[in-house]
Scaffold this motif. Sequence first.
Motif, PDB file in Angstrom:
ATOM      1  N   VAL A 270       0.834  -1.207   0.000  1.00 20.94           N
ATOM      2  CA  VAL A 270       0.000   0.000   0.000  1.00 20.94           C
ATOM      3  C   VAL A 270       0.864   1.251   0.000  1.00 20.94           C
ATOM      4  O   VAL A 270       0.637   2.187  -0.787  1.00 20.94           O
ATOM      5  N   THR A 271       1.880   1.271   0.866  1.00 17.54           N
ATOM      6  CA  THR A 271       2.747   2.449   0.962  1.00 17.54           C
ATOM      7  C   THR A 271       3.536   2.661  -0.323  1.00 17.54           C
ATOM      8  O   THR A 271       3.661   3.796  -0.801  1.00 17.54           O
ATOM      9  N   VAL A 272       4.074   1.591  -0.891  1.00 16.32           N
ATOM     10  CA  VAL A 272       4.856   1.704  -2.132  1.00 16.32           C
ATOM     11  C   VAL A 272       3.971   2.174  -3.281  1.00 16.32           C
ATOM     12  O   VAL A 272       4.372   3.037  -4.078  1.00 16.32           O
ATOM     13  N   THR A 273       2.764   1.620  -3.379  1.00 24.67           N
ATOM     14  CA  THR A 273       1.838   2.041  -4.441  1.00 24.67           C
ATOM     15  C   THR A 273       1.499   3.522  -4.318  1.00 24.67           C
ATOM     16  O   THR A 273       1.486   4.261  -5.311  1.00 24.67           O
ATOM     17  N   LEU A 274       1.234   3.961  -3.101  1.00 29.14           N
ATOM     18  CA  LEU A 274       0.908   5.371  -2.868  1.00 29.14           C
ATOM     19  C   LEU A 274       2.100   6.266  -3.191  1.00 29.14           C
ATOM     20  O   LEU A 274       1.952   7.303  -3.862  1.00 29.14           O
TER      21      LEU A 274
ATOM     22  N   ASP B 285     -18.485  12.954  -4.131  1.00 24.23           N
ATOM     23  CA  ASP B 285     -18.514  11.484  -4.224  1.00 24.23           C
ATOM     24  C   ASP B 285     -17.825  10.975  -5.499  1.00 24.23           C
ATOM     25  O   ASP B 285     -18.296  10.042  -6.159  1.00 24.23           O
ATOM     26  N   LEU B 286     -16.687  11.579  -5.843  1.00 22.25           N
ATOM     27  CA  LEU B 286     -15.951  11.161  -7.035  1.00 22.25           C
ATOM     28  C   LEU B 286     -14.958  10.045  -6.739  1.00 22.25           C
ATOM     29  O   LEU B 286     -14.632   9.251  -7.628  1.00 22.25           O
ATOM     30  N   VAL B 287     -14.471   9.995  -5.506  1.00 18.23           N
ATOM     31  CA  VAL B 287     -13.496   8.979  -5.104  1.00 18.23           C
ATOM     32  C   VAL B 287     -13.890   8.451  -3.723  1.00 18.23           C
ATOM     33  O   VAL B 287     -14.668   9.096  -3.010  1.00 18.23           O
TER      34      VAL B 287
ATOM     35  N   TRP C 205      -6.402   0.348  -7.093  1.00 16.69           N
ATOM     36  CA  TRP C 205      -5.687   1.403  -7.810  1.00 16.69           C
ATOM     37  C   TRP C 205      -6.324   1.576  -9.178  1.00 16.69           C
ATOM     38  O   TRP C 205      -6.707   0.595  -9.804  1.00 16.69           O
ATOM     39  N   PRO C 206      -6.475   2.808  -9.689  1.00  8.12           N
ATOM     40  CA  PRO C 206      -6.018   4.076  -9.111  1.00  8.12           C
ATOM     41  C   PRO C 206      -7.070   4.804  -8.276  1.00  8.12           C
ATOM     42  O   PRO C 206      -6.771   5.820  -7.670  1.00  8.12           O
TER      43      PRO C 206
ATOM     44  N   VAL D 206      -5.725   7.871  -5.953  1.00  4.80           N
ATOM     45  CA  VAL D 206      -5.498   9.097  -6.716  1.00  4.80           C
ATOM     46  C   VAL D 206      -5.536  10.337  -5.821  1.00  4.80           C
ATOM     47  O   VAL D 206      -4.668  11.221  -5.942  1.00  4.80           O
ATOM     48  N   LEU D 207      -6.504  10.436  -4.917  1.00  2.00           N
ATOM     49  CA  LEU D 207      -6.621  11.636  -4.087  1.00  2.00           C
ATOM     50  C   LEU D 207      -5.484  11.741  -3.072  1.00  2.00           C
ATOM     51  O   LEU D 207      -4.842  12.799  -2.980  1.00  2.00           O
ATOM     52  N   PRO D 208      -5.177  10.694  -2.285  1.00  2.00           N
ATOM     53  CA  PRO D 208      -4.028  10.815  -1.378  1.00  2.00           C
ATOM     54  C   PRO D 208      -2.710  11.023  -2.113  1.00  2.00           C
ATOM     55  O   PRO D 208      -1.819  11.715  -1.609  1.00  2.00           O
TER      56      PRO D 208
END
Length: 309
Positions: A99-103, A162-164, A173-174, A178-180
């Motif tokens: 999770v951290t690497v993807t972010l 309510d888009l994400v 993903w994504p 995307v927002l964070p």
Amino acid sequence: MKTLLAVVERVGGLAVVFVGVTFVIYVMVFALPGDPIRALGGDRPLSDAVVRALRAEYHLDEPLWQQYTRYIGGLFRGDFGTTFTGQSVGEQMASRWPVTVTLALSAWVLEIVVGIGLGVVSALTRGTLIDKAILGGTIVASAIPVFVVGVTLQLVFAVRLDLVPVAGVTAGWPTAYVLPAIVIALFGLASVSRLTRASLLENLSSDYVRTAKAKGLAPGRVIGVHVMRNSLIPTATFLATDLGYLLGGTVIIEGIFNLPGVGNLLFGAIRAHEGATVVGISTALILVFLVTSLLVDAIHALLDPRVRR
């Protein structure tokens, strides 16, 4: 031979930094007042015999320097420690790293694409309204605290529009990232943009650019081949270093968006006074910073031949 000696010297210096920083963190965590063993009992105080047995099991009855030496020895075997509940810190991190690497990588790609793009546009439109708008936007992005941006964007785009998703990674993903990723990337993106702009402007006024233009090279080739390569040296160095910060600096954002990453694990361990987890995660993040530091040196040498001389 000189290159080998330089590498050995650099690695040796990083090893000293690693030992020094990890020792300071270890002392800060385990030398603080309070007994984590007695805290395990909660409202039911543990007997003295149980406390002594647990302290002996986790080597808390040994001198602090001896505990640290034992911990470093475990690191060479890939052991980042064990929590007071018997869980392996390494296994806990292994389940959280994806999770951290993807972010971090999502935010990093945004910094590269948008940051460099804005920097190039700003440099090529110097003094115009577009240039001033980009500079003003990057200043604003750098000035606002990251948690304010995170909460505000979450409220607007997740709760109101309510888009994400509001929180979590269930959407994958994504969508869930995307927002964070945008929130984390904003500060670095602003720095990349200004750094690219300054470097481009400096190189555009260089003698080799005037020579290339005098030889009849097309403006696109001059900028795209000659100017960009030299201009991206400081930008690439910053981006490589920033990747380490992104991997280790997502604690607040993972908390706001409830992402089950390493940062969120670290935050929970601090609240629960789980010293082994705090030290283990901190050690892993230090290793990430040191590795990225070596990558920075390698990238700098690759892009700038003068460094290899």
